[in-house]
Design a protein around this motif. Structure first.
Motif, PDB file in Angstrom:
ATOM      1  N   PRO A  95       0.806  -1.229   0.000  1.00  0.00           N
ATOM      2  CA  PRO A  95       0.000   0.000   0.000  1.00  0.00           C
ATOM      3  C   PRO A  95       0.835   1.274   0.000  1.00  0.00           C
ATOM      4  N   TRP A  96       2.032   1.254   0.617  1.00  0.00           N
ATOM      5  CA  TRP A  96       2.883   2.451   0.552  1.00  0.00           C
ATOM      6  C   TRP A  96       3.305   2.709  -0.884  1.00  0.00           C
ATOM      7  N   GLN A  97       3.687   1.663  -1.593  1.00  0.00           N
ATOM      8  CA  GLN A  97       4.077   1.801  -2.992  1.00  0.00           C
ATOM      9  C   GLN A  97       2.907   2.306  -3.833  1.00  0.00           C
ATOM     10  N   ARG A  98       1.744   1.779  -3.541  1.00  0.00           N
ATOM     11  CA  ARG A  98       0.541   2.185  -4.283  1.00  0.00           C
ATOM     12  C   ARG A  98       0.264   3.675  -4.080  1.00  0.00           C
ATOM     13  N   ALA A  99       0.443   4.166  -2.864  1.00  0.00           N
ATOM     14  CA  ALA A  99       0.124   5.560  -2.568  1.00  0.00           C
ATOM     15  C   ALA A  99       1.185   6.533  -3.065  1.00  0.00           C
ATOM     16  N   HIS A 100       2.463   6.151  -2.970  1.00  0.00           N
ATOM     17  CA  HIS A 100       3.535   7.110  -3.215  1.00  0.00           C
ATOM     18  C   HIS A 100       4.210   6.980  -4.572  1.00  0.00           C
ATOM     19  N   VAL A 101       4.156   5.805  -5.181  1.00  0.00           N
ATOM     20  CA  VAL A 101       4.889   5.586  -6.432  1.00  0.00           C
ATOM     21  C   VAL A 101       3.941   5.267  -7.586  1.00  0.00           C
ATOM     22  N   LEU A 102       3.031   4.340  -7.370  1.00  0.00           N
ATOM     23  CA  LEU A 102       2.104   3.940  -8.428  1.00  0.00           C
ATOM     24  C   LEU A 102       0.853   4.811  -8.376  1.00  0.00           C
ATOM     25  N   LYS A 103       1.013   6.042  -8.678  1.00  0.00           N
ATOM     26  CA  LYS A 103      -0.097   6.994  -8.565  1.00  0.00           C
ATOM     27  C   LYS A 103      -0.991   6.869  -9.800  1.00  0.00           C
ATOM     28  N   GLY A 104      -2.288   6.742  -9.547  1.00  0.00           N
ATOM     29  CA  GLY A 104      -3.216   6.564 -10.644  1.00  0.00           C
ATOM     30  C   GLY A 104      -3.368   5.100 -11.000  1.00  0.00           C
ATOM     31  N   GLY A 105      -4.314   4.782 -11.880  1.00  0.00           N
ATOM     32  CA  GLY A 105      -4.558   3.407 -12.261  1.00  0.00           C
ATOM     33  C   GLY A 105      -5.432   2.704 -11.242  1.00  0.00           C
ATOM     34  N   SER A 106      -5.750   1.462 -11.548  1.00  0.00           N
ATOM     35  CA  SER A 106      -6.665   0.706 -10.690  1.00  0.00           C
ATOM     36  C   SER A 106      -5.914  -0.252  -9.794  1.00  0.00           C
ATOM     37  N   ALA A 107      -6.461  -0.492  -8.622  1.00  0.00           N
ATOM     38  CA  ALA A 107      -5.915  -1.461  -7.669  1.00  0.00           C
ATOM     39  C   ALA A 107      -7.058  -1.936  -6.794  1.00  0.00           C
ATOM     40  N   GLU A 108      -6.937  -3.164  -6.318  1.00  0.00           N
ATOM     41  CA  GLU A 108      -7.976  -3.746  -5.486  1.00  0.00           C
ATOM     42  C   GLU A 108      -7.369  -4.331  -4.224  1.00  0.00           C
ATOM     43  N   PRO A 109      -8.079  -4.243  -3.084  1.00  0.00           N
ATOM     44  CA  PRO A 109      -7.601  -4.928  -1.879  1.00  0.00           C
ATOM     45  C   PRO A 109      -7.481  -6.428  -2.146  1.00  0.00           C
ATOM     46  N   TRP A 110      -6.477  -7.050  -1.534  1.00  0.00           N
ATOM     47  CA  TRP A 110      -6.258  -8.476  -1.786  1.00  0.00           C
ATOM     48  C   TRP A 110      -6.271  -9.287  -0.501  1.00  0.00           C
ATOM     49  N   ARG A 111      -5.155  -9.361   0.209  1.00  0.00           N
ATOM     50  CA  ARG A 111      -5.033 -10.223   1.374  1.00  0.00           C
ATOM     51  C   ARG A 111      -4.363  -9.461   2.511  1.00  0.00           C
ATOM     52  N   ASP A 112      -4.711  -9.830   3.751  1.00  0.00           N
ATOM     53  CA  ASP A 112      -3.991  -9.338   4.916  1.00  0.00           C
ATOM     54  C   ASP A 112      -2.693 -10.120   5.076  1.00  0.00           C
ATOM     55  N   ALA A 113      -1.623  -9.425   5.463  1.00  0.00           N
ATOM     56  CA  ALA A 113      -0.323 -10.065   5.594  1.00  0.00           C
ATOM     57  C   ALA A 113       0.458  -9.396   6.715  1.00  0.00           C
ATOM     58  N   HIS A 114       1.504 -10.094   7.172  1.00  0.00           N
ATOM     59  CA  HIS A 114       2.340  -9.607   8.271  1.00  0.00           C
ATOM     60  C   HIS A 114       3.711  -9.227   7.736  1.00  0.00           C
ATOM     61  N   PRO A 115       4.138  -7.957   7.908  1.00  0.00           N
ATOM     62  CA  PRO A 115       5.441  -7.543   7.388  1.00  0.00           C
ATOM     63  C   PRO A 115       6.585  -8.221   8.123  1.00  0.00           C
ATOM     64  N   LEU A 116       7.618  -8.574   7.357  1.00  0.00           N
ATOM     65  CA  LEU A 116       8.822  -9.186   7.901  1.00  0.00           C
ATOM     66  C   LEU A 116       9.908  -8.124   8.053  1.00  0.00           C
ATOM     67  N   MET A 117      11.099  -8.548   8.438  1.00  0.00           N
ATOM     68  CA  MET A 117      12.166  -7.598   8.746  1.00  0.00           C
ATOM     69  C   MET A 117      12.452  -6.626   7.610  1.00  0.00           C
ATOM     70  N   SER A 118      12.340  -7.081   6.369  1.00  0.00           N
ATOM     71  CA  SER A 118      12.668  -6.222   5.239  1.00  0.00           C
ATOM     72  C   SER A 118      11.573  -5.220   4.937  1.00  0.00           C
ATOM     73  N   LEU A 119      10.443  -5.287   5.642  1.00  0.00           N
ATOM     74  CA  LEU A 119       9.296  -4.392   5.523  1.00  0.00           C
ATOM     75  C   LEU A 119       8.521  -4.622   4.230  1.00  0.00           C
ATOM     76  N   ARG A 120       9.216  -4.785   3.086  1.00  0.00           N
ATOM     77  CA  ARG A 120       8.489  -4.961   1.826  1.00  0.00           C
ATOM     78  C   ARG A 120       8.168  -6.418   1.534  1.00  0.00           C
ATOM     79  N   THR A 121       8.670  -7.345   2.368  1.00  0.00           N
ATOM     80  CA  THR A 121       8.305  -8.749   2.245  1.00  0.00           C
ATOM     81  C   THR A 121       7.352  -9.093   3.380  1.00  0.00           C
ATOM     82  N   LEU A 122       6.243  -9.770   3.052  1.00  0.00           N
ATOM     83  CA  LEU A 122       5.184 -10.016   4.026  1.00  0.00           C
ATOM     84  C   LEU A 122       4.777 -11.477   4.000  1.00  0.00           C
TER      85      LEU A 122
END
Length: 504
Positions: A220-247
């Motif tokens: 969601p951070w990438q969606r808000a700050h980098v991938l601006k515009g276009g379509s996206a849909e909620p998918w699954r709940d996940a737990h972030p790991l140490m690298s933050l971007r891997t869940l």
């Protein structure tokens, strides 16, 4: 001495809106967080080949750095393997500095202004992480059962990088929402892309397909700050790991997403090269790990996709939990410090022997792992004995075709940065990540690391790689030099004092 930095002030104001109950704790944690970052920076100033440091004079308990411009820095003697925050202030031409960002600013070296901002961000974010710290006792009966719960216990980030908690572009609310140490649940999203416009390797599950479109998981951070515009849909709940971007998906695989932000040193996107090599590399590494007699397993890559952009790509990888039997726990090596186990010299020596045996065996075969405390995991018995290792994330290993052929192994059909026969490069990759990284961070000090290594190496087969480890300085990435010389491509290296020098 300290004047609050703009970043500290801004984060406090944001925290007052997002979590007012944490503001006082955040303010109380700031001095310790600055000391933790300053300790990491002082390690770099003491040991990295910085061209702006002309001479180092080491005393019994102190260190003087004579700078090329004639100024002098004074501070405590620097243990390159210590993880405690033992540097609370250093003196530049007699003036005391307890703030690493202000010190870097006043040093005035090339690119120091940008690096100073990263240091300020690191200290402020670390204070926030510590303010929200919460994990169970060191008693094995209280240890977590799930992999993501172990990852949440790693509060301070990288044990030796001054940018250990640098998260530029993340507000206080976003750090609380996405940082693993804050224990959030993150709702991943998907972006639909025509299959013909994607590079896909491996299997892509039906749940991530929609007709002729592939659904690419995005953070969601990438969606808000980098991938601006276009379509996206909620998918699954996940737990972030140490690298933050891997869940971690509960009951399912791990999802590596692209976050085009600079965390510690690197921008965390996913290159097309990595996607293209993912399945070939995974199959090869899984097969090669079988030659370690069960000492080490490699998590398999299940599928990888990119929409021809490092900002829109994802990788599915099996969870390390599949390699833990009933009653066993698998946790990243970086989380071992939260167990109390490394405080036992015999336990630390046994773990060191296990890690070196596996790492050196693979290196001899022709694979140098990036075996730092995030990529390398250990499987513990119910009583905490180290049983075997698990390795994840093959994106930055190195392969030696010459070594592989010497053992009758056909090299994988890969080219590019992963492939090299240079002996120094191969040994730096393993020794810098495993010994100067994972093992040093677990031991917590030079003397403890030296004792563990001295005991462990007695049981290792004599090889040219082991001789290189024993005889020379220990390589470690020159993390601060790399941030101060961004125009230099690739890794740069420091030569740390060999911790075995005083035991042989």
């Amino acid at each position: 001495m300290h004047r609050p930095s703009p970043i500290e002030t801004r984060l406090a104001a944001e925290l007052a809106e997002a979590r007012p109950d944490l503001v006082d704790r955040y303010q109380a944690e700031l001095p310790g967080a600055r000391a933790a970052v300053l300790t990491r920076l002082w390690r770099a100033l003491a040991h990295e080949p910085l061209p702006w440091v002309a001479r180092r004079v080491r005393g019994a308990h102190s260190l003087a750095l004579w700078l090329a411009d004639g100024r002098a820095l004074h501070g405590p003697r620097a243990d390159p393997y210590a993880t405690d925050a033992y540097v609370t202030a250093v003196r530049l031409d007699g003036e005391a500095y307890d703030d690493p960002a202000r010190l870097m600013t006043d040093l005035g070296w090339p690119h120091s202004a940008g690096f100073a901002a990263e240091l300020a961000n690191s200290a402020a974010s670390l204070a926030l992480s510590r303010a929200d710290r919460e994990f169970s006792a060191e008693d094995p009966e209280e240890w977590p059962d799930r992999d993501w719960e172990w990852e949440q216990r790693v509060v301070d980030g990288h044990p030796f990088h001054p940018n250990c908690r640098s998260r530029p572009g993340f507000s206080a609310a976003e750090q609380l929402a996405y940082g693993p140490e804050h224990r959030p649940v993150v709702r991943l999203e998907t972006v639909p892309v025509a299959a013909g416009d994607c590079l896909l390797t491996g299997d892509w599950p039906d749940g991530l397909r929609d007709g002729e479109q592939l659904l690419i998981p995005v953070h969601p951070w990438q969606r808000a700050h980098v991938l601006k515009g276009g379509s996206a849909e909620p998918w699954r709940d996940a737990h972030p790991l140490m690298s933050l971007r891997t869940l971690a998906l509960p009951g399912g695989p791990h999802v590596k997403t692209a976050i085009s932000a600079r965390l510690t040193s690197s921008v965390r996107d996913i290159s097309t090269y990595s996607i293209g090599a993912a399945m070939t590399l995974s199959a090869f590494a899984t097969d090669l790990a079988s030659r370690t007699d069960g000492l080490l397993h490699v998590t398999r890559t299940l599928g990888a996709v990119t929409a021809d952009s490092p900002d829109l790509a994802a990788l599915l990888r099996e969870s390390p939990e599949v390699y833990a039997a009933a009653g066993e726990r698998v946790l990243p090596v970086a989380a071992l410090a939260t167990t109390g186990l490394p405080g036992s010299p015999s336990w630390l020596a046994e773990f060191t022997r296990l890690a070196l045996t596996a790492g050196l065996r693979l290196l001899d075969l022709g694979v140098a792992l990036e075996a730092h405390g995030q990529n390398l995991l250990v499987v513990l018995s119910e009583t905490g004995a180290p049983l075997r290792l698990v390795y994840r994330d093959l994106a930055d290993i190195r392969l030696s075709p010459a070594r592989l052929r010497r053992h009758g192994i056909t090299p994988p059909d890969l080219t590019g940065r992963l492939v090299t026969d240079d002996e120094a490069t191969l040994r730096r990759k393993l020794f810098g990540s495993l010994v100067a990284g994972a093992l040093a961070g677990t031991a917590g000090s030079g003397p403890a690391l030296a004792t563990a290594l001295e005991t462990a190496v007695r049981h290792l087969p004599a090889t040219p790689d082991l001789a290189a480890l024993l005889e020379g300085p220990l390589p470690a990435k020159a993390l601060t030099l790399m941030r101060l010389s961004p125009e230099v491509p690739g890794d740069q290296w420091a030569a740390l004092p060999n911790p075995l020098a005083d035991t042989r």
